[in-house]
Design a protein around this motif. Structure first.
Motif, PDB file in Angstrom:
ATOM      1  N   ASP A 124     -29.135   7.158  16.668  1.00 54.08           N
ATOM      2  CA  ASP A 124     -29.787   5.979  16.088  1.00 54.08           C
ATOM      3  C   ASP A 124     -29.071   5.528  14.825  1.00 54.08           C
ATOM      4  O   ASP A 124     -28.785   4.348  14.640  1.00 54.08           O
ATOM      5  N   ARG A 125     -28.756   6.479  13.937  1.00 55.09           N
ATOM      6  CA  ARG A 125     -28.067   6.125  12.689  1.00 55.09           C
ATOM      7  C   ARG A 125     -26.672   5.582  12.972  1.00 55.09           C
ATOM      8  O   ARG A 125     -26.224   4.620  12.328  1.00 55.09           O
ATOM      9  N   MET A 177     -16.261   4.464  11.817  1.00 53.77           N
ATOM     10  CA  MET A 177     -16.461   5.755  12.489  1.00 53.77           C
ATOM     11  C   MET A 177     -16.175   6.936  11.570  1.00 53.77           C
ATOM     12  O   MET A 177     -16.745   8.021  11.740  1.00 53.77           O
ATOM     13  N   GLU A 178     -15.312   6.768  10.573  1.00 57.65           N
ATOM     14  CA  GLU A 178     -15.054   7.865   9.625  1.00 57.65           C
ATOM     15  C   GLU A 178     -16.331   8.212   8.871  1.00 57.65           C
ATOM     16  O   GLU A 178     -16.674   9.392   8.713  1.00 57.65           O
ATOM     17  N   GLU A 179     -17.035   7.188   8.430  1.00 60.95           N
ATOM     18  CA  GLU A 179     -18.307   7.414   7.740  1.00 60.95           C
ATOM     19  C   GLU A 179     -19.346   8.035   8.680  1.00 60.95           C
ATOM     20  O   GLU A 179     -20.074   8.966   8.305  1.00 60.95           O
ATOM     21  N   ILE A 184     -22.168  13.206  11.269  1.00 61.52           N
ATOM     22  CA  ILE A 184     -22.289  14.055  12.463  1.00 61.52           C
ATOM     23  C   ILE A 184     -21.740  15.450  12.190  1.00 61.52           C
ATOM     24  O   ILE A 184     -22.314  16.463  12.610  1.00 61.52           O
ATOM     25  N   ALA A 185     -20.619  15.529  11.481  1.00 65.52           N
ATOM     26  CA  ALA A 185     -20.017  16.833  11.195  1.00 65.52           C
ATOM     27  C   ALA A 185     -20.958  17.696  10.365  1.00 65.52           C
ATOM     28  O   ALA A 185     -21.069  18.909  10.585  1.00 65.52           O
ATOM     29  N   GLY A 189     -21.517  19.625  13.461  1.00 65.35           N
ATOM     30  CA  GLY A 189     -20.200  20.222  13.522  1.00 65.35           C
ATOM     31  C   GLY A 189     -19.290  19.593  14.550  1.00 65.35           C
ATOM     32  O   GLY A 189     -18.331  20.212  15.007  1.00 65.35           O
ATOM     33  N   GLY A 190     -19.573  18.361  14.953  1.00 67.91           N
ATOM     34  CA  GLY A 190     -18.741  17.676  15.930  1.00 67.91           C
ATOM     35  C   GLY A 190     -18.381  16.284  15.437  1.00 67.91           C
ATOM     36  O   GLY A 190     -18.575  15.955  14.257  1.00 67.91           O
ATOM     37  N   SER A 191     -17.860  15.486  16.314  1.00 71.75           N
ATOM     38  CA  SER A 191     -17.487  14.119  15.944  1.00 71.75           C
ATOM     39  C   SER A 191     -17.498  13.245  17.181  1.00 71.75           C
ATOM     40  O   SER A 191     -17.417  13.729  18.314  1.00 71.75           O
ATOM     41  N   PHE A 192     -17.602  11.931  16.936  1.00 68.50           N
ATOM     42  CA  PHE A 192     -17.548  10.928  17.992  1.00 68.50           C
ATOM     43  C   PHE A 192     -16.267  10.123  17.830  1.00 68.50           C
ATOM     44  O   PHE A 192     -15.693  10.021  16.737  1.00 68.50           O
ATOM     45  N   SER A 193     -15.841   9.538  18.918  1.00 71.19           N
ATOM     46  CA  SER A 193     -14.843   8.466  18.866  1.00 71.19           C
ATOM     47  C   SER A 193     -15.488   7.245  19.509  1.00 71.19           C
ATOM     48  O   SER A 193     -16.519   7.347  20.176  1.00 71.19           O
ATOM     49  N   LEU A 194     -14.861   6.097  19.322  1.00 73.65           N
ATOM     50  CA  LEU A 194     -15.474   4.841  19.760  1.00 73.65           C
ATOM     51  C   LEU A 194     -14.510   4.093  20.665  1.00 73.65           C
ATOM     52  O   LEU A 194     -13.311   3.982  20.381  1.00 73.65           O
ATOM     53  N   ARG A 195     -15.043   3.562  21.753  1.00 77.29           N
ATOM     54  CA  ARG A 195     -14.286   2.680  22.641  1.00 77.29           C
ATOM     55  C   ARG A 195     -14.946   1.306  22.606  1.00 77.29           C
ATOM     56  O   ARG A 195     -16.157   1.190  22.809  1.00 77.29           O
TER      57      ARG A 195
END
Length: 981
Positions: A124-125, A177-179, A184-185, A189-195
């Motif tokens: 959501d965030r 996405m860095e913010e 998320i980290a 402890g993970g991360s997302f990428s965006l398409r």
């Protein structure tokens, strides 16, 4: 925005403070209601900051209308279910929009390690943060789908640069996405990428369920592009790339094979933004300044005056989009660029999006002055700024030290000065926003004065109608208080005067230049300069395109240039198709109108380039619109103009000032709605012109014909479509008859062809009747093959119907056509067949005409005996017919001309075209060729002789057949002979 006090109005959905008088939020496009322009506009969707939920505002189902929209109702046809939108709803429209899909990649890996509630909170965030970038660039979040965001640019509010806004938003989402990943980290402890996938095209925007959304192939392709995109990238389609390649750097990809698409789709990957602010249109090099010589001379004289008097002057150039404001500015830059004093020429742009871009134009000017670039880190940028200020400012020329000026102007540049400089200058000690603003204005003034002491200064500001209030205040402050040679040139549209009615008024050092469209001669000159070999000749070449483009562009240089660009790029001769850039400019202007004004334009666009006040009367009751007030406002905004007269008695007539405004307004209406409206306009015109319908029959036919064609495409209910088709068929045939009677052959042909092309099952008799009329006119135009082919099919139909009079007359027409082609034997054969069919029956007009034209034919072949025999038979038959006419008939008189007889044939140089017309093939059980079906010969009727046996081999005159002689007895039948007697 500039002093810290809340500005009015405040957007009800995203909370952005907007300039006074704004009709739409500068962030999200939401209508501002009474707080803005006083017009309540429906909200475009839930674009809160960040958007709280997917989807648009709830929209009630449109109620069916009981009355006509135009005051004239097609009998038996109810109005469509498209009436006034309920509160918070938006009408269904066709739009050109750009659709963005963004998908969080890596969601599964994060979700498997976390509680579902925690996952929901993180997603959501993240989506809300991505939605902020959509809102920032003027788009609207359509919906959230799982871990996916769908956003729309161009609906419900269009901007001139929606594709560019969408790509900028996509790149900003990638930067955000860095913010997002920091959050998320810390939690998982993970991360997302965006398409991100982006595509532009035609969509249908409106209510689906309880939400406002867009549908169409452009949406599907955007979704597929997102699915095929590389994680961390922004992938765009062909139209988006073409419209944004001047502002965005791209890498071309291999064509993508997308699900549901039969062919690979061209795609590009956005790399970076080439310019930080709004992209400027590329100017054509070598095109002379046309029609603006006086304005250019005035600007140059004002620059020279500023230098002589050593004081500032404010020039505001006002005109609609594309009228030539920027071209005028480029001309000024070229004229003063080579002067020995080397004037400082600085340009700033005011973007149409983002309240966070306060003082953006000032920032562009300062970056240009001190050579600051985006790649400079904070330390380097500060060093450049301080060094630049010190180079133009000295302690002896201003009370403020260079460090303090630099630290003050660093804020709008986004540069943070070192702590020691900030503390030493006391910049951050002030808490009062008014004092901070005053200090900024003073610092900018000191800087401008310092530069002007070295050389004259020109500060050019583009699109100040989009400027924030602080920027407008700064411009007026500089024009009033700067002491030095500074020319401030502002480019604006009429909207500026809505926000600041007193802009520049009453000041001796202020000038306003209003740019009007070019004249037709000036526009032709411009188009000729833009087209290759524009003054050349050639069939359908540039010489013929020049007047067409000039007329369609209506004096707008940008529109003319964009049309020429499209023609050159596509290699076409089509001047009707509107380039996307022109459509975007005009659509944005329409969306800037109040809701009642826009709806009136949409209704009026169906009527045509000209329309009547009475044709719009129904919307006052149906939609609660004050029609007279809306028309007055549209006149004030120079969108419509009253006509001197009217084609309908007692009706006030208006016209669109620009035909392209009408075209864009019309294009926003769904096809189903256009069909209903055209039918109602046809009914309105019929009702108002009942006593002189001949004068408007073509208009009525055009509206009913369009209604039928659009209704078939839109799949209107079969019974209602049949009623529309019935009216269309009657109106089109009547219009064709009226045009044929005036010898307007091309118009008649068009009406008949449209009638035959209606998507309905015509009964065979009607189809044969109209087809025969069509080919009577086709023969007039020299299209002999087309005429004879269709007459042959009509002949088959009437044989099956055993209508001997029509069969005989069609043999006459076919014979005349074959004679025109030089086929003497075929022509004589058909005349003989017609006579054989009718000679044993009672006298009839068709038989008289056959003998009359046969006599003319024999005269031209040199067979005088056959000519005399045919003439004598014709005269005897005519006398008998005249005697019988005393019981109710009409005496036969020699004919003057006919579309299908020998004397009426006009030789044409063009090659005839063949047009096949499908006729019914159903046959009767009895053969029409049986002699028993012929009418018996009356004993009181003298037996008419056959044509002499020498007819088929009669002596031919030398050379190509010529027109028959002008003697009354040998002339062809009147135009009425095309119809059955």
């Amino acid at each position: 925005m500039s002093c810290g006090a809340p500005l009015s109005p405040t957007c009800p959905t995203c909370g952005t403070q907007n300039p006074p008088g704004a009709k739409f939020c500068i962030e999200c496009g939401t209508g501002l209601g009474a707080g803005g322009s006083g017009v309540v506009a429906p909200p475009p969707g839930p674009t809160a900051q960040p958007p709280p939920a997917p989807g648009m505002a709830a929209q009630g189902a449109p109620a069916a209308q009981g009355g006509a929209l135009f005051g004239g109702q097609l009998p038996g046809v109810a109005a469509p279910a498209w009436g006034p939108p309920v509160a918070g709803a938006l009408p269904e429209e066709r739009r050109k929009a750009t659709v963005l899909f963004a998908d969080l990649f890596g969601y599964t890996a994060v979700a498997e390690r976390m509680d579902p509630e925690a996952v929901k909170s993180i997603i959501d965030r993240a989506l809300r943060r991505l939605g902020q970038e959509v809102v920032r660039y003027g788009g609207s979040v359509d919906k959230y789908i799982g871990d996916n965001v769908m956003a729309v640019f161009g609906a419900p509010v269009a901007h001139e640069d929606d594709p560019e806004r969408a790509v900028r938003a996509g790149l900003a989402m990638q930067a955000a996405m860095e913010e997002i990943n920091q959050d998320i980290a810390a939690a998982a402890g993970g991360s997302f990428s965006l398409r991100v996938g982006i595509n532009s095209g035609d969509v249908l925007a409106g209510q689906v369920g309880d939400g406002y959304t867009v549908m169409g192939d452009a949406v599907n392709v955007a979704s597929r592009l997102q699915a095929a995109a590389r994680p961390g990238s922004v992938t765009v389609g062909g139209i988006t790339h073409r419209l944004t390649r001047g502002a965005i750097e791209y890498d071309e990809l291999e064509p993508l094979t997308l699900k549901g698409k039969s062919e690979p789709v061209a795609a590009w990957e956005a790399v970076r933004v080439l310019v930080p602010g709004p992209a400027t249109r590329n100017a054509r090099i070598g095109v002379p300044l046309i029609g603006r010589e006086d304005e250019a001379a005035l600007l140059l004289s004002l620059f020279e005056r500023v230098g002589r008097e050593s004081r500032p002057h404010l020039v505001t150039v006002i005109g609609q989009a594309g009228v030539g404001k920027s071209r005028l500015l480029r001309e000024l830059a070229a004229q003063i660029g080579g002067r020995p004093e080397k004037p400082a020429f600085r340009v700033g742009h005011c973007p149409a999006y983002g309240a966070g871009l306060a003082y953006w134009a000032l920032g562009e000017i300062l970056r240009g002055q001190f050579e600051l670039v985006d790649t400079d880190d904070s330390e380097l940028a500060w060093a450049k700024l301080l060094r630049g200020v010190e180079s133009v400012v000295s302690d002896a020329e201003t009370d403020e030290p260079p460090e303090r000026i630099a630290a003050t102007i660093a804020r709008p540049l986004g540069i943070e000065p070192p702590a020691e400089h900030a503390m030493a200058t006391g910049v951050h000690e002030l808490d009062d926003p008014q004092q901070i603003r005053d200090r900024l204005f003073s610092a900018v003034r000191s800087l401008v004065e310092a530069v002007s002491r070295q050389r004259p200064v020109v500060i050019a500001l583009e699109d100040i109608h989009w400027a924030d209030e602080g920027m407008l205040d700064l411009i007026e402050y500089l024009a009033r208080w700067v002491r030095g040679p500074a020319l401030i040139v502002c480019m604006a549209r009429d909207e500026l005067l809505d926000r600041r009615p007193g802009w520049g008024g009453g000041r001796r050092n202020a000038t306003t230049i209003a740019l009007e469209p070019l004249s037709q001669d000036e526009t032709r000159e411009l188009v000729a300069a833009l087209l290759p070999n524009g003054n050349g000749n050639g069939m359908n070449g540039p010489a013929e395109l020049v007047p067409q483009v000039a007329e369609r562009s209506a004096g707008n240089p940008l529109f003319a240039e964009e049309m020429v660009n499209r023609i050159r790029e596509e290699g076409s001769q089509d001047v009707q198709t509107l380039p996307e850039t022109v459509h975007a400019v005009l659509a944005a202007r329409l969306d800037s109108l109040s809701a009642p004004e826009r709806r009136v334009l949409q209704h009026a666009s169906v009527v045509g380039q000209t329309f009547w006040e009475g044709s719009l009367a129904g919307i006052e009751q149906e939609e609660g619109i004050d029609l007279q007030e809306a028309l007055t406002a549209l006149q004030e905004k120079d969108l419509v103009v009253p006509s001197a007269g009217s084609r309908l008695a007692g009706e006030h007539e208006y016209a669109f000032k620009h035909v392209l405004i009408r075209d864009v307004a019309y294009s926003t209406l769904p096809k189903s709605l256009r069909a209903w409206k055209h039918a109602q306009v046809g009914g309105f015109i019929e009702e108002r012109a009942a006593d002189r319908s001949e004068g408007v029959v073509a208009m009525v036919a055009d509206h009913y014909g369009r209604a039928a064609a659009l209704g078939a495409d839109a799949e209107i209910e079969a019974s209602e479509l049949e009623r529309i088709n019935h009216k269309a068929l009657s109106a089109l045939e009547a219009a064709g008859d009226a045009a044929a009677s005036l010898y307007s052959n091309q118009e008649a042909l068009s009406h008949y062809e449209t009638a035959l092309s209606l998507r309905r099952e015509l009964d065979p008799g009607t189809r044969a009747r109209i087809a025969e009329k069509l080919d009577d006119v086709a023969l007039r135009l020299g299209r002999v093959d087309q005429a004879t082919d269709v007459w042959e099919q009509c002949l088959d139909f009437h044989r099956r119907e055993e209508d001997l009079a029509r069969v005989g007359d069609l043999h006459r027409k076919i014979g005349a056509g074959l004679w025109h082609k030089g086929d003497r034997e075929g022509s004589i054969e058909h005349y003989q067949k017609g006579i054989d069919l009718l000679k044993d029956g009672p006298p009839c007009l068709e038989l008289v005409r056959l003998y009359e034209e046969a006599a003319s034919l024999y005269m031209h072949t040199g067979d005088t005996d056959a000519c005399s025999a045919a003439s004598a038979t014709r005269s005897a038959l005519a006398r008998t017919w005249s005697a019988r006419s005393s019981w109710g008939g009409s005496p036969i008189r020699p004919r003057r001309s006919a579309p299908c007889s020998l004397s009426a044939i006009t030789w044409r140089s063009q090659r005839p075209t063949t047009r096949a017309l499908a006729l019914p093939t159903k046959r009767r059980s009895s053969s029409p060729n049986r002699r028993a079906t012929f009418p018996p010969r009356s004993s009181s009727t003298p037996r008419l002789p056959n044509l002499p046996p020498t007819a088929a081999t009669g002596r031919a005159s030398s050379g190509r057949p010529r027109h028959p002689a002008a003697s009354p007895s040998a002339r062809a039948s009147p135009a009425s002979s095309a119809s059955r007697t």
